[in-house]
Design a protein around this motif. Structure first.
Motif, PDB file in Angstrom:
ATOM      1  N   ARG A   1       0.875  -1.329  -0.004  1.00 41.29           N
ATOM      2  CA  ARG A   1       0.178   0.139   0.065  1.00 41.29           C
ATOM      3  C   ARG A   1       0.882   1.276  -0.183  1.00 41.29           C
ATOM      4  O   ARG A   1       0.333   2.474  -0.437  1.00 41.29           O
ATOM      5  CB  ARG A   1      -1.062   0.065   1.156  1.00 41.29           C
ATOM      6  CG  ARG A   1      -1.992  -1.165   1.246  1.00 41.29           C
ATOM      7  CD  ARG A   1      -2.519  -1.119   2.795  1.00 41.29           C
ATOM      8  NE  ARG A   1      -3.341  -2.280   2.797  1.00 41.29           N
ATOM      9  CZ  ARG A   1      -4.713  -2.349   2.380  1.00 41.29           C
ATOM     10  NH1 ARG A   1      -5.477  -0.853   2.411  1.00 41.29           N
ATOM     11  NH2 ARG A   1      -5.662  -3.102   2.459  1.00 41.29           N
ATOM     12  N   ILE A   2       2.059   1.108   0.526  1.00 41.61           N
ATOM     13  CA  ILE A   2       2.871   2.408   0.952  1.00 41.61           C
ATOM     14  C   ILE A   2       4.483   2.061   0.032  1.00 41.61           C
ATOM     15  O   ILE A   2       4.805   1.247   0.356  1.00 41.61           O
ATOM     16  CB  ILE A   2       3.082   2.585   2.031  1.00 41.61           C
ATOM     17  CG1 ILE A   2       1.716   3.032   2.805  1.00 41.61           C
ATOM     18  CG2 ILE A   2       3.925   4.086   2.079  1.00 41.61           C
ATOM     19  CD1 ILE A   2       1.971   3.180   4.400  1.00 41.61           C
ATOM     20  N   VAL A   3       4.532   3.170  -0.771  1.00 46.22           N
ATOM     21  CA  VAL A   3       6.173   2.893  -1.418  1.00 46.22           C
ATOM     22  C   VAL A   3       6.909   4.279  -0.933  1.00 46.22           C
ATOM     23  O   VAL A   3       6.433   5.278  -0.489  1.00 46.22           O
ATOM     24  CB  VAL A   3       6.239   3.128  -2.874  1.00 46.22           C
ATOM     25  CG1 VAL A   3       5.404   1.865  -3.532  1.00 46.22           C
ATOM     26  CG2 VAL A   3       5.274   4.052  -3.502  1.00 46.22           C
ATOM     27  N   ALA A   4       8.183   4.050  -0.748  1.00 48.61           N
ATOM     28  CA  ALA A   4       8.918   5.071  -0.398  1.00 48.61           C
ATOM     29  C   ALA A   4      10.374   5.350  -1.185  1.00 48.61           C
ATOM     30  O   ALA A   4      11.230   4.664  -0.842  1.00 48.61           O
ATOM     31  CB  ALA A   4       9.512   4.925   0.956  1.00 48.61           C
ATOM     32  N   PRO A   5      10.059   6.081  -2.190  1.00 52.10           N
ATOM     33  CA  PRO A   5      11.281   6.389  -3.033  1.00 52.10           C
ATOM     34  C   PRO A   5      12.066   7.464  -2.751  1.00 52.10           C
ATOM     35  O   PRO A   5      11.685   8.465  -1.760  1.00 52.10           O
ATOM     36  CB  PRO A   5      10.741   6.709  -4.391  1.00 52.10           C
ATOM     37  CG  PRO A   5       9.356   7.401  -3.658  1.00 52.10           C
ATOM     38  CD  PRO A   5       9.092   6.709  -2.833  1.00 52.10           C
ATOM     39  N   PRO A   6      13.268   7.599  -2.890  1.00 55.79           N
ATOM     40  CA  PRO A   6      14.023   8.962  -2.649  1.00 55.79           C
ATOM     41  C   PRO A   6      13.306  10.274  -3.335  1.00 55.79           C
ATOM     42  O   PRO A   6      12.751  10.114  -4.323  1.00 55.79           O
ATOM     43  CB  PRO A   6      15.491   8.830  -3.367  1.00 55.79           C
ATOM     44  CG  PRO A   6      15.358   7.517  -4.176  1.00 55.79           C
ATOM     45  CD  PRO A   6      14.117   6.797  -3.811  1.00 55.79           C
ATOM     46  N   LEU A   7      13.734  11.354  -2.767  1.00 56.62           N
ATOM     47  CA  LEU A   7      13.372  12.689  -3.017  1.00 56.62           C
ATOM     48  C   LEU A   7      13.235  12.943  -4.812  1.00 56.62           C
ATOM     49  O   LEU A   7      12.331  13.493  -5.169  1.00 56.62           O
ATOM     50  CB  LEU A   7      13.989  13.721  -2.535  1.00 56.62           C
ATOM     51  CG  LEU A   7      13.709  14.182  -0.972  1.00 56.62           C
ATOM     52  CD1 LEU A   7      14.751  15.017  -0.413  1.00 56.62           C
ATOM     53  CD2 LEU A   7      12.464  14.423  -0.676  1.00 56.62           C
ATOM     54  N   PHE A   8      14.367  12.442  -5.264  1.00 63.13           N
ATOM     55  CA  PHE A   8      14.643  12.648  -6.642  1.00 63.13           C
ATOM     56  C   PHE A   8      13.463  12.145  -7.531  1.00 63.13           C
ATOM     57  O   PHE A   8      13.243  12.423  -8.625  1.00 63.13           O
ATOM     58  CB  PHE A   8      15.924  12.303  -7.273  1.00 63.13           C
ATOM     59  CG  PHE A   8      16.244  10.935  -7.578  1.00 63.13           C
ATOM     60  CD1 PHE A   8      15.811  10.506  -8.700  1.00 63.13           C
ATOM     61  CD2 PHE A   8      16.928  10.223  -6.642  1.00 63.13           C
ATOM     62  CE1 PHE A   8      15.917   8.958  -8.874  1.00 63.13           C
ATOM     63  CE2 PHE A   8      17.225   8.860  -6.891  1.00 63.13           C
ATOM     64  CZ  PHE A   8      16.810   8.267  -7.871  1.00 63.13           C
ATOM     65  N   ALA A   9      12.873  10.971  -7.232  1.00 61.96           N
ATOM     66  CA  ALA A   9      11.944  10.178  -8.006  1.00 61.96           C
ATOM     67  C   ALA A   9      10.520  10.826  -8.154  1.00 61.96           C
ATOM     68  O   ALA A   9       9.943  10.559  -8.774  1.00 61.96           O
ATOM     69  CB  ALA A   9      11.637   8.997  -7.257  1.00 61.96           C
TER      70      ALA A   9
END
Length: 425
Positions: A324-332
């Motif tokens: 349900r939740i993804v956590a990419p780095p800021l640049f994404a």
């Protein structure tokens, strides 16, 4: 928060995939339990300095108005303490976690790894003790898998071989681990001695809070107890082991389960926990075997560049699998146009279209912004970053246009201030 993984596991989900359902963030973005709401949040001067560093415009006026009229800042789930508050305090220490809570973080992170006797402890990596603790200057240095070797130079003074070491929690018993002290994560590759090697803290950080009587290391159980006392919610990250698994009979599944079990034993409710991993198999394990806690499980994206990011179809597959939740780095999540405006990225639009909620990392980790060349986190929008105060432009687009649930920060006061002033929960 970085490791290499394969997304091939998604290809075999097929009929085993769970049906899609409502987004997983449970909506309770206010209650923190205990007496947390009565704590006096102390933001310090940095957020106010950053506001004055902004270019003139509506957002600056709004934040200036808030700064002038408010003195009752509250903790917020939008503000996540990344390893605590490591801009100024040694990461994953009691002192760093306390600083994160005091600067308004509503959620604090313990990165979880294990010791030789398979006890869970808070460290960013299983093999980082040589850069994050004082181990090399203690008798436990003789247990390091790679002892310290000094830098070597040629006759002209040119560096030939950098200083090196590697020390793992899996080489120490819990009792031994607890004798160490945390320090700022840094090393000097030109170090000829242990003291020189253990120096190297970036000039925009500080060693002022890393003395011989501070830097208190914690087990996961101790961190949970501290977080409950502070009234913050929790986002533990299961770190990739540096040792082959199973480790002395300790399997990856048992490791993933033990992290949840220690929270359950402490009475941590599923709504107060966001377990994380870069390994999709860990996340899917929680989704399938601990569905109440797996509902808020966070799949961390390890992309180094835009080309590494998942496609729209892969994001849909994550959601279909029960993530349900993804956590990419800021640049994404951000891009910039030719006029210097910050905009949501294609990935951000695709993730939302797939029904995924988003958390991102990491703010206040790139040093001075106005000098340009801000590296990994800003790579897709660095051309639009001109001033220190542009950090609030970044937060504003993430919150208002991308719609992230929260932002990891090395100094939560900045994110806490923005959230309080703009109505983020």
């Amino acid at each position: 928060m970085r490791r290499t993984l394969t997304r091939l596991a998604l290809l075999v989900l097929g009929a085993a995939s769970l049906p899609a359902c409502a987004n997983g963030y449970d909506g309770d973005r206010r209650g923190h339990g205990n007496d947390r709401d009565s704590v006096n949040v102390q933001l310090g001067p940095r957020p106010f300095f950053l506001v004055e560093e902004m270019s003139d415009g509506p957002l600056k006026k709004r934040l200036q108005h808030c700064a002038a009229r408010r003195d009752d800042y509250k903790p917020t789930l939008f503000s996540i303490g990344h390893r605590g508050a490591p801009l100024l305090f040694p990461e994953h220490t009691k002192e760093s976690y306390e600083a994160a809570a005091r600067t308004g973080a509503g959620i604090v992170e313990c990165d979880v790894t294990f010791t030789k006797d398979k006890e869970l402890v808070c460290r960013h990596a299983q093999n980082d003790l040589h850069t994050t603790t004082n181990i090399l200057s203690t008798p436990l240095a003789n247990k390091c898998i790679k002892p310290f070797t000094p830098a070597q130079f040629d006759a002209a003074g040119t560096l030939v071989a950098p200083a090196a070491a590697e020390c793992r929690t899996s080489e120490l018993t819990l009792a031994e681990f607890k004798t160490l002290r945390g320090k700022m994560d840094a090393f000097n590759p030109r170090g000829r001695t242990v003291a020189e090697y253990q120096a190297g803290t970036a000039n925009w950080r500080t060693d002022i809070h890393a003395g011989p009587t501070s830097g208190t290391l914690l087990t996961l159980k101790e961190a949970i107890a501290l977080f409950k006392k502070l009234g913050v919610k929790m986002t533990p990250e299961l770190k990739s082991p540096s040792v082959a698994m199973p480790f002395d009979g300790f399997s990856q599944a048992a490791y993933a389960q033990k992290m949840i079990d220690e929270h359950k034993a402490a009475g941590v409710q599923p709504r107060d926990l966001w377990p994380q991993s870069f390994d999709i198999n860990d996340v899917l394990y929680w989704v399938r075997n601990e569905p109440a806690y797996g509902r808020q499980a966070v799949y961390l994206d390890d992309a180094n560049v835009v080309a590494d990011l998942p496609t729209a179809e892969q994001l849909k597959a994550y959601r279909a699998a029960g993530i349900r939740i993804v956590a990419p780095p800021l640049f994404a999540l951000l891009t910039a146009d030719t006029s210097g405006n910050l905009l949501p990225s294609p990935y951000a639009r695709d993730a939302k279209a797939a029904g995924l909620d988003i958390i991102t990392w990491t703010l206040e980790r790139s040093g001075i912004l106005a000098d340009g060349g801000n590296g990994f986190y800003f790579q897709t929008f660095d051309s639009a970053i001109k001033r220190e105060g542009d950090v609030f432009r970044v937060l504003d687009v993430l919150a208002e246009q991308v719609g992230v649930l929260g932002v990891f920060s090395d100094w939560p006061a900045t994110t806490s201030f923005y959230a309080n002033c703009t109505g983020q929960k």
